[in-house]
Design a protein around this motif. Structure first.
Motif, PDB file in Angstrom:
ATOM      1  N   ALA A  88       1.388  -0.365 -11.063  1.00 37.81           N
ATOM      2  CA  ALA A  88       2.660  -1.014 -10.753  1.00 37.81           C
ATOM      3  C   ALA A  88       3.698   0.090 -10.600  1.00 37.81           C
ATOM      4  N   VAL A  89       4.513  -0.007  -9.567  1.00 39.61           N
ATOM      5  CA  VAL A  89       5.548   0.997  -9.324  1.00 39.61           C
ATOM      6  C   VAL A  89       6.869   0.304  -9.041  1.00 39.61           C
ATOM      7  N   ASP A  90       7.968   0.993  -9.331  1.00 36.41           N
ATOM      8  CA  ASP A  90       9.289   0.472  -8.993  1.00 36.41           C
ATOM      9  C   ASP A  90       9.520   0.703  -7.496  1.00 36.41           C
ATOM     10  N   ILE A  91      10.589   0.163  -6.970  1.00 35.44           N
ATOM     11  CA  ILE A  91      10.802   0.259  -5.519  1.00 35.44           C
ATOM     12  C   ILE A  91      11.014   1.694  -5.042  1.00 35.44           C
ATOM     13  N   ASP A  92      11.348   2.610  -5.962  1.00 31.64           N
ATOM     14  CA  ASP A  92      11.509   4.017  -5.599  1.00 31.64           C
ATOM     15  C   ASP A  92      10.207   4.809  -5.729  1.00 31.64           C
TER      16      ASP A  92
ATOM     17  N   ILE B 139       6.154   5.308 -11.139  1.00 34.43           N
ATOM     18  CA  ILE B 139       5.071   4.550 -11.765  1.00 34.43           C
ATOM     19  C   ILE B 139       5.582   3.815 -13.007  1.00 34.43           C
ATOM     20  N   LEU B 140       5.254   2.531 -13.083  1.00 31.79           N
ATOM     21  CA  LEU B 140       5.567   1.713 -14.254  1.00 31.79           C
ATOM     22  C   LEU B 140       4.330   1.517 -15.117  1.00 31.79           C
ATOM     23  N   ALA B 141       3.186   1.363 -14.483  1.00 25.09           N
ATOM     24  CA  ALA B 141       1.907   1.209 -15.182  1.00 25.09           C
ATOM     25  C   ALA B 141       0.838   1.849 -14.320  1.00 25.09           C
ATOM     26  N   GLY B 142      -0.039   2.622 -14.934  1.00 23.70           N
ATOM     27  CA  GLY B 142      -1.109   3.265 -14.180  1.00 23.70           C
ATOM     28  C   GLY B 142      -0.985   4.770 -14.076  1.00 23.70           C
ATOM     29  N   HIS B 143      -0.153   5.371 -14.919  1.00 23.46           N
ATOM     30  CA  HIS B 143       0.015   6.832 -14.880  1.00 23.46           C
ATOM     31  C   HIS B 143      -1.322   7.566 -14.943  1.00 23.46           C
ATOM     32  N   GLN B 144      -2.175   7.166 -15.881  1.00 22.54           N
ATOM     33  CA  GLN B 144      -3.434   7.883 -16.077  1.00 22.54           C
ATOM     34  C   GLN B 144      -4.394   7.638 -14.919  1.00 22.54           C
TER      35      GLN B 144
ATOM     36  N   ILE C 163      -3.636   3.325  -1.507  1.00 19.87           N
ATOM     37  CA  ILE C 163      -4.119   2.335  -2.475  1.00 19.87           C
ATOM     38  C   ILE C 163      -3.140   1.167  -2.549  1.00 19.87           C
ATOM     39  N   ASP C 164      -3.637   0.050  -3.069  1.00 18.83           N
ATOM     40  CA  ASP C 164      -2.768  -1.081  -3.362  1.00 18.83           C
ATOM     41  C   ASP C 164      -1.987  -0.784  -4.629  1.00 18.83           C
ATOM     42  N   VAL C 165      -0.714  -1.197  -4.655  1.00 20.51           N
ATOM     43  CA  VAL C 165       0.120  -1.123  -5.854  1.00 20.51           C
ATOM     44  C   VAL C 165       0.947  -2.401  -5.924  1.00 20.51           C
ATOM     45  N   ARG C 166       1.378  -2.731  -7.132  1.00 20.33           N
ATOM     46  CA  ARG C 166       2.287  -3.863  -7.320  1.00 20.33           C
ATOM     47  C   ARG C 166       3.708  -3.317  -7.340  1.00 20.33           C
ATOM     48  N   ILE C 167       4.612  -3.997  -6.637  1.00 24.74           N
ATOM     49  CA  ILE C 167       5.994  -3.540  -6.514  1.00 24.74           C
ATOM     50  C   ILE C 167       6.935  -4.741  -6.662  1.00 24.74           C
ATOM     51  N   PRO C 168       8.045  -4.568  -7.388  1.00 20.61           N
ATOM     52  CA  PRO C 168       8.973  -5.682  -7.577  1.00 20.61           C
ATOM     53  C   PRO C 168       9.883  -5.881  -6.359  1.00 20.61           C
ATOM     54  N   ASN C 169      10.538  -7.017  -6.331  1.00 22.23           N
ATOM     55  CA  ASN C 169      11.453  -7.329  -5.236  1.00 22.23           C
ATOM     56  C   ASN C 169      12.816  -6.670  -5.415  1.00 22.23           C
ATOM     57  N   ARG C 170      13.036  -6.044  -6.563  1.00 22.49           N
ATOM     58  CA  ARG C 170      14.297  -5.336  -6.820  1.00 22.49           C
ATOM     59  C   ARG C 170      14.028  -4.194  -7.788  1.00 22.49           C
TER      60      ARG C 170
ATOM     61  N   GLN D 197       0.836  -1.204   0.000  1.00 21.43           N
ATOM     62  CA  GLN D 197       0.000   0.000   0.000  1.00 21.43           C
ATOM     63  C   GLN D 197       0.872   1.255   0.000  1.00 21.43           C
ATOM     64  N   LYS D 198       0.472   2.206  -0.837  1.00 14.64           N
ATOM     65  CA  LYS D 198       1.155   3.494  -0.964  1.00 14.64           C
ATOM     66  C   LYS D 198       0.115   4.602  -1.068  1.00 14.64           C
ATOM     67  N   ARG D 199       0.521   5.800  -0.668  1.00 10.60           N
ATOM     68  CA  ARG D 199      -0.335   6.976  -0.812  1.00 10.60           C
ATOM     69  C   ARG D 199      -0.244   7.461  -2.257  1.00 10.60           C
ATOM     70  N   VAL D 200      -1.364   7.790  -2.860  1.00  9.41           N
ATOM     71  CA  VAL D 200      -1.413   8.217  -4.259  1.00  9.41           C
ATOM     72  C   VAL D 200      -0.417   9.343  -4.526  1.00  9.41           C
ATOM     73  N   ASN D 201      -0.372  10.352  -3.671  1.00 12.76           N
ATOM     74  CA  ASN D 201       0.526  11.490  -3.887  1.00 12.76           C
ATOM     75  C   ASN D 201       2.005  11.124  -3.789  1.00 12.76           C
TER      76      ASN D 201
END
Length: 114
Positions: free
Chosen positions: A50-54, A57-62, A77-84, A12-16
């Motif tokens: 989907a977002v990178d670990i930093d 945004i990787l997918a979902g900009h709009q 919100i929920d986001v998908r994040i990679p392990n690296r 989970q991450k904050r949208v802003n």
């Protein structure tokens, strides 16, 4: 050096706190954004970004942009994040692939939709 296999988790991450890519290859018209905002109001966020670990945004900009326009920037919100961290090349490939690798429309089948 062996690169660690990618595994994705939901966090989970904050949208802003989600950061757009400097070069996002996708655009959206004003009319499309209005449709997206209406969809988010009706169905909420069914397809999570989907977002990178930093936090980039990787997918979902709009979707993220629409949430902010709806005044939902402080929402968690929920986001998908990679392990690296993705490499620059992986990031570019994902940005293109997540939007371009889908199927085609069945225009005959679409006639049954309003």
């Amino acid at each position: 050096m062996k690169i660690k296999k990618l595994r994705w988790n939901t966090v989970q991450k904050r949208v802003n706190d989600l950061v757009p890519q400097d070069k996002n290859p996708r655009t959206i018209t004003g009319k499309q954004m209005e449709y997206l905002k209406r969809s988010l109001e009706k169905f909420n966020l069914a397809e999570i970004p989907a977002v990178d670990i930093d936090g980039k945004i990787l997918a979902g900009h709009q979707r993220v942009k629409a949430l902010k326009l709806l005044g939902r920037g402080d929402e968690i919100i929920d986001v998908r994040i990679p392990n690296r961290k993705l490499s620059e090349e992986e990031t570019k490939q994902y940005l293109i692939g997540s939007n371009a690798l889908g199927g085609s429309w069945d225009f005959e089948g679409l006639k049954s939709f309003d």
